[in-house]
Design an enzyme around this catalytic site. Structure first.
Site, PDB file in Angstrom:
ATOM      1  N   LEU A  74       0.849  -1.198   0.000  1.00 20.06           N
ATOM      2  CA  LEU A  74       0.000   0.000   0.000  1.00 20.06           C
ATOM      3  C   LEU A  74       0.880   1.242   0.000  1.00 20.06           C
ATOM      4  O   LEU A  74       1.522   1.551   1.005  1.00 20.06           O
ATOM      5  CB  LEU A  74      -0.915   0.028   1.229  1.00 20.06           C
ATOM      6  CG  LEU A  74      -1.672  -1.264   1.588  1.00 20.06           C
ATOM      7  CD1 LEU A  74      -2.641  -0.995   2.741  1.00 20.06           C
ATOM      8  CD2 LEU A  74      -2.396  -1.823   0.378  1.00 20.06           C
ATOM      9  N   GLY A 102       5.386   5.315  -2.618  1.00 23.35           N
ATOM     10  CA  GLY A 102       6.265   6.470  -2.385  1.00 23.35           C
ATOM     11  C   GLY A 102       7.685   5.977  -2.182  1.00 23.35           C
ATOM     12  O   GLY A 102       8.088   4.943  -2.726  1.00 23.35           O
ATOM     13  N   VAL A 142       9.329   4.646   0.517  1.00 20.24           N
ATOM     14  CA  VAL A 142       9.521   3.324   1.124  1.00 20.24           C
ATOM     15  C   VAL A 142       8.896   2.237   0.249  1.00 20.24           C
ATOM     16  O   VAL A 142       9.482   1.168   0.045  1.00 20.24           O
ATOM     17  CB  VAL A 142       8.953   3.281   2.562  1.00 20.24           C
ATOM     18  CG1 VAL A 142       9.194   1.914   3.180  1.00 20.24           C
ATOM     19  CG2 VAL A 142       9.594   4.363   3.424  1.00 20.24           C
ATOM     20  N   GLY A 143       7.713   2.521  -0.304  1.00 15.17           N
ATOM     21  CA  GLY A 143       7.034   1.530  -1.148  1.00 15.17           C
ATOM     22  C   GLY A 143       7.881   1.125  -2.350  1.00 15.17           C
ATOM     23  O   GLY A 143       8.030  -0.071  -2.642  1.00 15.17           O
ATOM     24  N   GLY A 156      14.441   2.960  11.439  1.00 10.09           N
ATOM     25  CA  GLY A 156      14.636   2.585  10.038  1.00 10.09           C
ATOM     26  C   GLY A 156      15.162   1.172   9.897  1.00 10.09           C
ATOM     27  O   GLY A 156      14.500   0.213  10.287  1.00 10.09           O
ATOM     28  N   GLU A 174      12.499  17.986   5.742  1.00 12.25           N
ATOM     29  CA  GLU A 174      11.343  18.244   4.887  1.00 12.25           C
ATOM     30  C   GLU A 174      11.070  19.742   4.791  1.00 12.25           C
ATOM     31  O   GLU A 174      11.526  20.524   5.610  1.00 12.25           O
ATOM     32  CB  GLU A 174      10.132  17.510   5.444  1.00 12.25           C
ATOM     33  CG  GLU A 174      10.347  16.008   5.386  1.00 12.25           C
ATOM     34  CD  GLU A 174       9.096  15.212   5.667  1.00 12.25           C
ATOM     35  OE1 GLU A 174       7.999  15.660   5.280  1.00 12.25           O
ATOM     36  OE2 GLU A 174       9.220  14.137   6.274  1.00 12.25           O
ATOM     37  N   ASP A 221       8.298  13.440  15.905  1.00  9.33           N
ATOM     38  CA  ASP A 221       8.647  12.147  15.306  1.00  9.33           C
ATOM     39  C   ASP A 221       9.323  11.246  16.342  1.00  9.33           C
ATOM     40  O   ASP A 221       8.929  10.084  16.534  1.00  9.33           O
ATOM     41  CB  ASP A 221       9.579  12.404  14.109  1.00  9.33           C
ATOM     42  CG  ASP A 221      10.139  11.143  13.497  1.00  9.33           C
ATOM     43  OD1 ASP A 221       9.432  10.506  12.692  1.00  9.33           O
ATOM     44  OD2 ASP A 221      11.293  10.771  13.825  1.00  9.33           O
ATOM     45  N   LYS A 246       8.119   7.553  18.260  1.00  8.09           N
ATOM     46  CA  LYS A 246       8.986   6.368  18.274  1.00  8.09           C
ATOM     47  C   LYS A 246       9.279   5.896  19.700  1.00  8.09           C
ATOM     48  O   LYS A 246       9.257   4.700  19.972  1.00  8.09           O
ATOM     49  CB  LYS A 246      10.283   6.674  17.518  1.00  8.09           C
ATOM     50  CG  LYS A 246      10.035   6.839  16.012  1.00  8.09           C
ATOM     51  CD  LYS A 246      11.274   7.380  15.297  1.00  8.09           C
ATOM     52  CE  LYS A 246      11.062   7.452  13.790  1.00  8.09           C
ATOM     53  NZ  LYS A 246      12.169   8.200  13.124  1.00  8.09           N
TER      54      LYS A 246
END
Lengths: 400, 400
Positions: A6, A9, A11-12, A128, A184, A195, A199
């Site tokens: 799904l 982007g 990672v995909g 990661g 970003e 972020d 985590k």
């Protein structure tokens, strides 16, 4: 093994690349061929080999009984949450890199996976490519976890590392990082610590087996750190790092994200640039540290695919069990004890000396007009109370 | 879950202590109570609570159907091998910290465990409390492993660290380490690199899924490292570390243990004193590093007990599969490429310059009478050939 991805982007597309590149190794490790049957994305990718398997409709995936594993790498809570929940309820294992989703709905999704005897895996959601979720869940099982402290955000670690090596201000380095693609356009989630907060919520929930609400974690970013703070840190042979920590102090679990000064005695001291590091302290094991690329297309995708391998090997067997929906309320930060590095304008030395037990005065040749010092250990509450009586320029917690 | 512990030495008594101390955590993680029913030892321990469960006869354990897991922490190949094999053949899972046993008979014992649908686990055999076996087997499964390099022996790392900080000679620091209990009376297995060699044999076998005979691994210890070598290393901002490495270069796997110079760009640079660190390079993942206590009673015992928890959760399911009895013959070291740091007596400069491409000349104020330099990258074979024509004082491989 037929899987669906799904989101195509960063990672995909990385997951696609990892599965193509390491086809043989993955087949050997998984015990069968892992094949991507669908990629869900709103976009089309004409000319890209993935075009043939693109679908825009999640129900095609949800209703295909051949799909046994769904990889969710869209990010964000919606619609990821509804897709993941539906997939799990339909008996499909889910592997995700989505920290927002895991931090918010991890307990519920794990519970569904447990009931369905499938797996909800999320190795890539923290650190990661660094193996940390599986080691916490499967390796550090003989110990009580006294502390987890991580450098969990590569962007802020890069910024702080460059501020140190270049002597530049936060805003300057942020701009460079944005140009290099390390930060970003809207850097808030990284630089304000949000972020890292999600985590550490995930790691804390796993370590104590109870759900920690990330909104209850004290979170402070790095936007107030200046080139002058870094100069003071250098004078102390220390570095300023954004540390995400949870700590069990006499049965109370404190959780926080904040910039802290550490020196070279700390295992995370040499974790620089975009790298991440996670220190785990067990009551019998002592310190264990994990280090590696905390982000990046291929390291993150590699971690997602390691979950796919694990899910393939564990069809019908739930392997992640510890994270109940019972809430763990972090202890009141005002009772947390730290040392503080403090800067006040000249003229307030005497007041500072009355208010604080001063362990060390710090001076830097080219900074004048101020008085800087490190306090003895004191509670956050006592610090805040005393700080009201001073014109504090900045203050940073100290871990040495 | 009833278990038996073979050997009540340092690690065995640690296992007993870990299970008593973290009883609740372990029960929760394992899903049932883990109880030590027998401890096998030749000795008696009058007054020690363990006395009630001491047995001197392994057949009592082997023939008790209630015992489902045997913990082997005796060390050495005999009689550990015959006990472990018998236990596995009788359908009992085995958890061991015994690197000699695993390096020598790992492939065979894993094969028996696989056939019997039980487990042969050995997390504690490498890196003490550091999770490395399970991450290699279960986490780094989407990558091809390009390299594993570890500081796998705490004794030699302690000695080299102290030689650096104190400026002392090897023999002096070894004596201190023996007095502190960090080195054994007979230190040969550590200082000659034999211990690290067995550990890298295990990691290499796991990484490539084939059996590497530790006797075929090039092994060089640290006994020839002098205080002067350390001075040269300091002048280069480098440290000398005993590195155990296996490296896949174009499909050829090199394996070696040798002291090497590394600088602060190397992830293992700050692994000092008795700590261990293991760097794994994946083809897509990049660098991942694991750090912690590589030895010690409780860290090692904690790793053993994490295996017990895993074995308990996986009754009837074999989880370690990759390490066939097919042999992986390490590539011929004479074709391996390194840079070398070389010291020759004054007078041989010109010959050295003819024989080697010299990348850097190194000098230290208080060492004279010699000419020291670092070569460009060259094969071991070419180095050996050239070295014959010089009166080499010492040579150390350089990794920067």
């Amino acid at each position: 093994m037929k899987i669906a991805v799904l989101g195509f982007g960063t990672v995909g597309s990385g997951v696609y690349e990892v599965i193509k590149t390491n086809y043989e190794t993955i087949t050997k490790r998984a015990g069968e061929v892992v094949d991507i049957k669908y990629v869900l994305d709103l976009r089309d990718f004409p000319g890209n080999p993935v075009q043939d398997i693109i679908t825009h409709d999640f129900s095609v995936i949800a209703n295909d009984p051949e799909i046994k594993i769904v990889v969710e790498v869209m990010g964000g809570v919606d619609p990821a949450y509804s897709f993941v929940k539906e997939a799990l309820l339909k008996g499909k294992s889910v592997c995700t890199s989505n920290k927002e989703l895991v931090a918010k709905h991890g307990a519920e999704l794990l519970e569904i996976a447990k009931q369905k005897k499938i797996n909800f895996l999320f190795e890539a959601s923290v650190g990661g490519g660094i193996p940390i979720i599986r080691p916490l869940n499967q390796s550090l099982t003989a110990d009580e976890i006294d502390e987890i402290t991580g450098i969990l955000n590569g962007t802020t670690n890069y910024i702080l590392s460059k501020m140190k090596t270049q002597g530049s201000e936060f805003a300057t380095v942020l701009k460079e990082a944005q140009e290099l693609g390390y930060a970003e356009r809207n850097p808030e989630a990284d630089v304000e610590g949000f972020d890292a907060c999600r985590k550490i919520a995930i790691l804390t929930s796993l370590a104590y087996g109870m759900h920690v609400d990330f909104e209850q974690i004290y979170t402070e970013g790095i936007t107030k750190i200046t080139a002058e703070d870094i100069k003071y840190a250098n004078a102390l042979d220390a570095s300023i790092k954004l540390l995400a920590t949870s700590k069990n102090v006499d049965g109370k679990v404190y959780a926080m994200v904040a910039p802290k000064m550490i020196n070279d005695k700390h295992p995370l001291f040499s974790v620089n640039d975009v790298f991440n590091g996670i220190l785990v302290k067990g009551n019998l094991l002592g310190d264990v540290m994990f280090y590696g690329s905390g982000a990046g297309k291929l390291p993150t995708a590699s971690a997602v695919v390691s979950d796919v391998v694990d899910a393939t090997k564990h069809m019908g067997i739930n392997i992640m069990t510890l994270w109940s929906s019972k809430h763990l309320i972090p202890a009141d930060m005002s009772t947390y004890e730290s040392k503080f590095f403090v800067r006040v304008p000249l003229g307030e030395e005497e007041t500072a000396k009355e208010l604080f037990k001063i362990a060390k005065v710090v001076s830097v040749p080219d900074i004048d007009g101020e008085y800087a010092f490190i306090t003895e250990k004191m509670t956050e509450g006592a610090f805040e109370e005393a700080a009201k009586k001073l014109s504090i320029i900045n203050r940073i917690r100290v871990e040495f």
